[in-house]
Design a protein around this motif. Structure first.
Motif, PDB file in Angstrom:
ATOM      1  N   VAL A 174      25.604  48.427  43.153  1.00 56.96           N
ATOM      2  CA  VAL A 174      25.905  47.043  43.062  1.00 56.96           C
ATOM      3  C   VAL A 174      27.049  47.598  41.839  1.00 56.96           C
ATOM      4  CG1 VAL A 174      25.686  44.632  41.858  1.00 56.96           C
ATOM      5  CG2 VAL A 174      24.117  45.413  43.514  1.00 56.96           C
ATOM      6  N   VAL A 175      28.143  46.997  41.887  1.00 58.42           N
ATOM      7  CA  VAL A 175      29.211  46.981  40.603  1.00 58.42           C
ATOM      8  C   VAL A 175      29.642  45.883  40.215  1.00 58.42           C
ATOM      9  CG1 VAL A 175      31.546  48.239  40.480  1.00 58.42           C
ATOM     10  CG2 VAL A 175      30.483  49.525  41.856  1.00 58.42           C
ATOM     11  N   SER A 176      28.916  45.326  39.360  1.00 56.00           N
ATOM     12  CA  SER A 176      29.337  44.162  38.277  1.00 56.00           C
ATOM     13  C   SER A 176      30.160  43.782  37.253  1.00 56.00           C
ATOM     14  CB  SER A 176      28.015  43.738  38.338  1.00 56.00           C
ATOM     15  OG  SER A 176      27.765  42.034  38.271  1.00 56.00           O
ATOM     16  N   SER A 177      31.141  42.403  37.357  1.00 53.75           N
ATOM     17  CA  SER A 177      31.805  42.862  36.464  1.00 53.75           C
ATOM     18  C   SER A 177      31.580  41.229  36.075  1.00 53.75           C
ATOM     19  CB  SER A 177      33.008  43.451  35.983  1.00 53.75           C
ATOM     20  OG  SER A 177      33.244  43.230  37.735  1.00 53.75           O
ATOM     21  N   LYS A 178      32.670  40.625  34.765  1.00 54.68           N
ATOM     22  CA  LYS A 178      32.886  39.317  34.897  1.00 54.68           C
ATOM     23  C   LYS A 178      34.140  38.654  34.985  1.00 54.68           C
ATOM     24  CE  LYS A 178      31.059  38.629  30.372  1.00 54.68           C
ATOM     25  NZ  LYS A 178      30.997  38.689  29.004  1.00 54.68           N
ATOM     26  N   ASN A 179      35.198  40.115  35.436  1.00 58.08           N
ATOM     27  CA  ASN A 179      36.809  39.562  36.226  1.00 58.08           C
ATOM     28  C   ASN A 179      36.531  40.487  37.345  1.00 58.08           C
ATOM     29  OD1 ASN A 179      37.004  42.114  34.884  1.00 58.08           O
ATOM     30  ND2 ASN A 179      38.379  41.181  33.139  1.00 58.08           N
ATOM     31  N   PRO A 180      37.851  40.499  38.069  1.00 61.94           N
ATOM     32  CA  PRO A 180      37.910  41.408  38.929  1.00 61.94           C
ATOM     33  C   PRO A 180      38.272  42.580  38.232  1.00 61.94           C
ATOM     34  CG  PRO A 180      39.077  39.098  39.400  1.00 61.94           C
ATOM     35  CD  PRO A 180      38.429  39.262  38.405  1.00 61.94           C
ATOM     36  N   SER A 181      39.289  42.954  37.835  1.00 63.59           N
ATOM     37  CA  SER A 181      39.372  44.012  37.097  1.00 63.59           C
ATOM     38  C   SER A 181      38.494  44.741  36.486  1.00 63.59           C
ATOM     39  CB  SER A 181      40.591  44.297  35.700  1.00 63.59           C
ATOM     40  OG  SER A 181      41.475  43.359  35.764  1.00 63.59           O
ATOM     41  N   GLY A 182      37.049  43.924  36.061  1.00 66.20           N
ATOM     42  CA  GLY A 182      36.505  45.204  35.993  1.00 66.20           C
ATOM     43  C   GLY A 182      35.266  46.048  36.763  1.00 66.20           C
ATOM     44  N   ALA A 183      36.038  44.962  38.627  1.00 65.18           N
ATOM     45  CA  ALA A 183      35.133  45.732  39.475  1.00 65.18           C
ATOM     46  C   ALA A 183      36.019  47.252  39.951  1.00 65.18           C
ATOM     47  CB  ALA A 183      35.437  44.634  40.716  1.00 65.18           C
ATOM     48  N   ALA A 240      46.906  55.340  39.773  1.00 64.24           N
ATOM     49  CA  ALA A 240      46.598  56.422  38.955  1.00 64.24           C
ATOM     50  C   ALA A 240      46.137  55.844  37.271  1.00 64.24           C
ATOM     51  CB  ALA A 240      47.433  57.704  38.846  1.00 64.24           C
ATOM     52  N   ASN A 241      47.007  54.608  37.097  1.00 61.30           N
ATOM     53  CA  ASN A 241      46.743  54.050  36.303  1.00 61.30           C
ATOM     54  C   ASN A 241      45.215  53.457  36.081  1.00 61.30           C
ATOM     55  OD1 ASN A 241      49.001  55.284  34.644  1.00 61.30           O
ATOM     56  ND2 ASN A 241      50.158  53.044  35.381  1.00 61.30           N
ATOM     57  N   ALA A 242      44.859  52.837  37.215  1.00 53.70           N
ATOM     58  CA  ALA A 242      44.082  51.864  37.334  1.00 53.70           C
ATOM     59  C   ALA A 242      42.936  52.851  36.819  1.00 53.70           C
ATOM     60  CB  ALA A 242      44.207  51.246  38.569  1.00 53.70           C
ATOM     61  N   SER A 243      42.772  54.099  37.918  1.00 51.42           N
ATOM     62  CA  SER A 243      41.156  55.096  37.496  1.00 51.42           C
ATOM     63  C   SER A 243      41.060  55.395  36.692  1.00 51.42           C
ATOM     64  CB  SER A 243      41.442  56.123  38.790  1.00 51.42           C
ATOM     65  OG  SER A 243      42.685  57.153  38.373  1.00 51.42           O
ATOM     66  N   VAL A 244      41.659  55.345  35.403  1.00 47.64           N
ATOM     67  CA  VAL A 244      41.046  55.596  33.895  1.00 47.64           C
ATOM     68  C   VAL A 244      41.272  54.573  32.974  1.00 47.64           C
ATOM     69  CG1 VAL A 244      42.261  57.980  33.962  1.00 47.64           C
ATOM     70  CG2 VAL A 244      43.748  56.124  33.645  1.00 47.64           C
ATOM     71  N   VAL A 250      53.959  45.218  42.864  1.00 42.58           N
ATOM     72  CA  VAL A 250      53.383  46.143  43.143  1.00 42.58           C
ATOM     73  C   VAL A 250      51.990  46.962  42.266  1.00 42.58           C
ATOM     74  CG1 VAL A 250      52.989  48.785  43.362  1.00 42.58           C
ATOM     75  CG2 VAL A 250      55.501  47.294  43.866  1.00 42.58           C
ATOM     76  N   PHE A 251      52.127  46.294  40.441  1.00 45.28           N
ATOM     77  CA  PHE A 251      50.960  47.026  40.177  1.00 45.28           C
ATOM     78  C   PHE A 251      50.672  45.518  39.394  1.00 45.28           C
ATOM     79  CE2 PHE A 251      54.264  48.795  37.151  1.00 45.28           C
ATOM     80  CZ  PHE A 251      55.137  49.785  38.619  1.00 45.28           C
ATOM     81  N   ARG A 252      50.464  44.308  40.148  1.00 41.37           N
ATOM     82  CA  ARG A 252      49.059  43.014  40.036  1.00 41.37           C
ATOM     83  C   ARG A 252      47.612  43.546  40.907  1.00 41.37           C
ATOM     84  NH1 ARG A 252      52.363  39.657  41.034  1.00 41.37           N
ATOM     85  NH2 ARG A 252      53.326  39.500  39.120  1.00 41.37           N
ATOM     86  N   PRO A 253      47.983  44.149  42.124  1.00 41.04           N
ATOM     87  CA  PRO A 253      47.094  44.363  42.207  1.00 41.04           C
ATOM     88  C   PRO A 253      45.920  45.532  42.115  1.00 41.04           C
ATOM     89  CG  PRO A 253      48.166  44.787  43.869  1.00 41.04           C
ATOM     90  CD  PRO A 253      48.879  43.898  42.797  1.00 41.04           C
ATOM     91  N   TYR A 254      46.203  46.380  40.502  1.00 44.34           N
ATOM     92  CA  TYR A 254      45.577  46.772  40.527  1.00 44.34           C
ATOM     93  C   TYR A 254      45.945  46.808  39.008  1.00 44.34           C
ATOM     94  CZ  TYR A 254      47.124  50.131  43.862  1.00 44.34           C
ATOM     95  OH  TYR A 254      46.070  50.431  45.680  1.00 44.34           O
ATOM     96  N   GLY A 255      45.651  45.246  38.442  1.00 44.31           N
ATOM     97  CA  GLY A 255      45.095  44.605  37.032  1.00 44.31           C
ATOM     98  C   GLY A 255      46.468  45.325  35.709  1.00 44.31           C
ATOM     99  N   ILE A 256      47.419  45.141  36.425  1.00 42.14           N
ATOM    100  CA  ILE A 256      48.074  46.252  35.739  1.00 42.14           C
ATOM    101  C   ILE A 256      49.239  44.963  35.245  1.00 42.14           C
ATOM    102  CG2 ILE A 256      49.891  47.988  34.978  1.00 42.14           C
ATOM    103  CD1 ILE A 256      48.428  49.197  36.529  1.00 42.14           C
TER     104      ILE A 256
END
Length: 702
Positions: free
Chosen positions: A117-126, A198-202, A233-239
């Motif tokens: 399980v990968v759990s988070s409070k918000n989608p970016s955390g997931a 790449a940004n979202a991965s870190v 473009v960046f929005r789906p990656y939480g940026i």
């Protein structure tokens, strides 16, 4: 059948072609060990998420694509889980017991009913949790009994791009801008998506798209439409996207009389412009401002303070939850002063006067991204104001893209420094993450080192600095060693001995660079125009504090800038404990010695050598250490992709040439003042000082 063929082609293309560095650390190639692959496959039978938002969907797709590459089999995304076992569940829930103590963007990863399980409070955390899980698999860690929780220590983890409207990059060494402004908004390059991945991965969650020396053109509808396209473009990656702005934009674009921040018509102009931006980009992050610095316009042009300018913009952004980030990089041209003190003089009196959606962005050191600087005295001096840390990834003063310099130790050296402002343990990191002064608006910023070069950063090893910045912006407690090991295993090789060799080179590389350029606290002696190569003899420039002699103060007696009470007294800007640490030349740590003291050439140092002997020896040691780096790199040739090996090998050869230039130029120049021989057993340079000046003169041609 078509899907199977497409996946097969993707798999073949990722393994058969020579590695050009494009994939960065996101290499999800087939795990070679069948047993290890089978172990991971037990928990990768399917992926499931209930969330339908764009970021959660991105997380599930990233897991699917990456695991398919790592495991060599199709991973389905399940529509329901019922009694399914052996899968990965993405869960966004504020009520999950595992997420209760997490900050926003944090995540927990644990096993439950034979699922992960990968759990988070918000989608970016997931999304961040998904990449963290992939990182563990990429680096060969066990996930069968995983139970971890992780939260970012700062809210904004941001890259600043110094990119211009015409595609150039100020202090860019990896090609032209990533942003193809003339094609936008109609053409969306795949590179934008890969950059976001790449940004979202870190954990990087914010991007300033344009140069701090900003063109007002970015605030026109023409360019805002382009910014809108990138934001999508960046929005789906939480940026989130931010823009650097030109403070004189109302006069330039709106034809107002001036840009006085207290003038009602100027405030109205900015309110209207800000509303226009948010209609196009509802999640726009805010503004970054360089004002009254190096010729840029600002509020002081009208007798106003930096706080007046920042608060005007904060007022416009406030209804939209936007943020102003105001840079503290300011310094007056005073030949009798000390540039070290200028930002403190301007900003310390303003503490507590900034609006609550304003941050002041402070460089890690008081001068300008030198290879080593003491921490900036503003850290700890403005407890009522959130301070953002500004690091530089692009190697403006670290050898451009021909020098291997792993910057994590530089970042850590600053973050771990103790300000002592609230007693021992009041580190710069605690100032920046808000824990020392109870700030919730926090940021760590890096000036990006990316460009249009196929491998993104020019020198492939410089990718590690982008990676390290993201990891430390997320968690400044991570070690340089751990980050280097992760990056090597994900990017270069997992061969144990080779990992150890490359990690050793990376960890020593920054100190090696310091040795052959600016040892013992020497600073700002590089070429004046492009900041490349040595020019310690520079006596004239457009400003006195752009020369080298302003900083090194070499004379027949000694070397270094006296910043104690008998000199500029810049040391007084720090707490008494720091003053005691650095204030005595007999006990001052050698890395900071010439930052704070004018030291006699004959003075014996803690190494047992005189200043001159130690100083010149460092240059020779630095060159020899580059030769050691070359030898170490050659020893791992059989474990590195041939194309990558050859490219780095060539750049190390260039670094050796440049190290020789630094050594010969600086040793010969300063020997004039020391009036002492080159210490044994080192040979005298074969080139004369006049020859070195001619070589450096060519560097400065444009």
């Amino acid at each position: 059948m078509l899907k199977k063929i497409s996946f097969l082609l993707l798999f073949i293309s990722s393994t058969a072609w020579a590695d050009d560095g494009y994939r960065l650390w996101l290499k999800f190639d087939l795990i070679k060990n069948p047993t290890q692959r089978a172990t991971y496959a037990k928990f990768s039978q399917f992926i499931y998420t209930e969330q339908q938002d764009a970021i959660s969907q991105t997380a599930s797709k990233e897991l699917q694509t990456s695991l398919q590459g790592l495991l060599g089999k199709r991973i389905p995304i399940a529509k329901n889980i019922q009694d399914k076992k052996g899968g990965i569940l993405l869960k966004v829930s504020a009520t999950d017991a595992k997420t209760q103590a997490l900050a926003d963007d944090g995540f927990a990863i644990y096993t439950q009913n034979n699922n992960i399980v990968v759990s988070s409070k918000n989608p970016s955390g997931a999304l961040y949790g998904a990449f963290a899980l992939l990182r563990r698999i990429q680096t060969g860690l066990d996930i069968s009994k995983i139970d971890i929780a992780d939260s970012p220590k700062v809210r904004l983890r941001m890259l600043n791009h110094w990119d211009n409207p015409l595609g150039t990059i100020e202090r860019g060494y990896a090609g032209s801008s990533l942003w193809k402004w003339y094609e936008l908004p109609e053409v969306i390059d795949q590179r934008y998506i890969d950059y976001a991945r790449a940004n979202a991965s870190v954990g990087i969650n914010a991007v300033v798209l344009n140069n701090v020396n900003a063109s007002a053109r970015f605030l026109t509808d023409e360019y805002l439409q382009k910014v809108k396209a990138l934001a999508a473009v960046f929005r789906p990656y939480g940026i989130k996207v931010f823009l650097s702005l030109n403070f004189a934009a109302p006069k330039i674009l709106g034809k107002t009389k001036n840009s006085d921040p207290l003038a009602p018509e100027i405030r109205t102009w900015w309110n209207n412009k800000t509303q226009e931006i948010y209609k196009l980009i509802p999640d726009f992050g805010g503004y970054l401002v360089k004002a009254n610095s190096e010729g840029e316009p600002g509020p002081q042009d009208f007798g106003r303070t930096h706080a007046d300018g920042a608060n005007m913009l904060a007022e416009a952004l406030k209804p939209h939850q936007g943020i102003v980030i105001w840079r503290a990089f300011v310094y007056a041209a005073d030949p009798k002063g000390d540039r070290f003190k200028e930002a403190y003089k301007d900003f310390k009196p303003l503490d507590g006067t900034f609006a609550d959606n304003v941050m002041v962005q402070v460089k890690n050191g008081p001068i300008d991204f030198q290879s080593r600087e003491p921490f900036h005295p503003l850290f700890g001096a403005m407890p009522k104001t959130p301070l953002a840390m500004e690091f530089q990834l692009t190697q403006e003063y670290l050898g451009f893209s021909t020098n291997l310099v792993y910057e994590a130790p530089l970042f850590k050296e600053c973050l771990d420094s103790d300000t002592y402002v609230q007693g021992k343990g009041s580190t710069v990191a605690k100032v920046v993450d808000g824990s020392l002064d109870k700030h919730t608006l926090t940021a760590i910023v890096g000036v990006a080192n990316t460009g249009s070069d196929r491998n993104w950063t020019g020198h492939l090893m410089s990718q590690a600095n982008w990676y390290a910045f993201g990891r430390l912006a997320w968690n400044h407690a991570l070690s340089s060693e751990q980050i280097a090991e992760e990056w090597i295993k994900m990017t270069l090789t997992q061969h144990p001995q080779s990992v150890t060799v490359i990690q050793d080179v990376m960890l020593k590389s920054r100190e090696i660079y310091v040795d052959f350029t600016t040892p013992l606290g020497l600073h700002h002696v590089m070429g004046q125009n492009i900041h490349f190569g040595p020019e310690p003899w520079l006596e004239r420039s457009a400003r006195p504090d752009w020369t080298a002699i302003y900083y090194h103060r070499a004379d027949s007696l000694g070397l270094g800038f006296n910043r104690t009470a008998t000199g500029s007294n810049a040391l007084s800007l720090y707490s008494p404990e720091v003053q005691q640490l650095w204030g005595n030349p007999d006990t001052c740590p050698l890395p900071y010695l010439l930052w704070f003291h004018h030291v006699p050439w004959t003075k014996q140092l803690s190494t047992g050598k005189s200043l001159w002997d130690e100083f010149s020896s460092r240059y020779y040691k630095g060159v020899a250490s580059v030769e050691w780096m070359q030898k170490q790199w050659k020893s791992v040739a059989n474990q590195i992709d041939p194309a990558i090996f050859a490219d780095v090998d060539g750049r190390l050869a260039a670094q050796h040439r440049e190290a020789l230039n630094w050594r010969d130029a600086c040793v010969l120049y300063f020997q004039q003042y020391a009036n002492q021989p080159i210490p044994a057993p080192y040979p005298k340079p074969t080139r004369s000082l006049a020859e070195m000046k001619k070589i450096v003169e060519i560097y400065q041609l444009r």
